[in-house]
Design an enzyme around this catalytic site. Sequence first.
Site, short mmCIF file in Angstrom:
data_model
loop_
_atom_site.label_atom_id
_atom_site.label_comp_id
_atom_site.label_asym_id
_atom_site.label_seq_id
_atom_site.Cartn_x
_atom_site.Cartn_y
_atom_site.Cartn_z
N ARG A 91 4.83 19.22 9.22
CA ARG A 91 6.06 20.27 9.46
C ARG A 91 6.56 20.92 8.11
NH1 ARG A 91 8.09 15.89 13.73
NH2 ARG A 91 7.92 14.46 11.47
N GLU A 135 4.11 1.59 4.58
CA GLU A 135 4.41 0.36 5.10
C GLU A 135 3.30 -0.37 5.59
OE1 GLU A 135 7.66 0.63 7.97
OE2 GLU A 135 8.07 2.60 7.28
#
Length: 179
Positions: free
Chosen positions: A63, A100
């Site tokens: 994006r 993560e």
Amino acid sequence: MTDLKELLLSRIRDVMDHPEPGVVFKDITPLLADPAAFGALTDALADIAVRQGATKVVGLEARGFILGAPVAVRAGLGFIPVRKAGKLPGATLSQSYELEYGSAEIEVHAEDLTADDRVLIVDDVLATGGTAEASVQLIRRAGAEVTGVAILMELSFLGGRRRLEPSLQGAPLEVLLTV
């Protein structure tokens, strides 16, 4: 700026439980579909690029491409995509970073940035900060100067700012919306 924030927020849709239960996804597609809101966002980010003296705009996949390319055009600057590894043909520079749940890698064409370039990094969301931090490192490894990072929306509860700011070494982080 308050009017801009209200306009942008009114065009960002919350999607519950996407991509998994418990997550509230911030969908910017209604903002992109509204030419007035998208134009106002483009103007605001282009103003940042001009104010910072950027010579190039880097957009982060995916994006960041949608936002960064019109910003570069509006500001009269070149646009450079930073892609996921393996997507660019030819010679590239790469930067790995930790997520993560694992690791990832981004790339830029080796010849797209030089020591003469002053680069504004543009993306839609600052979440944990890993991709933005890696892009700062990648741009510097290419020999260019990072003038700053401009973000549509910061998800402050994920702590990306704490991770990103040390790597900026004083270059500004400009966020239009914080949630």
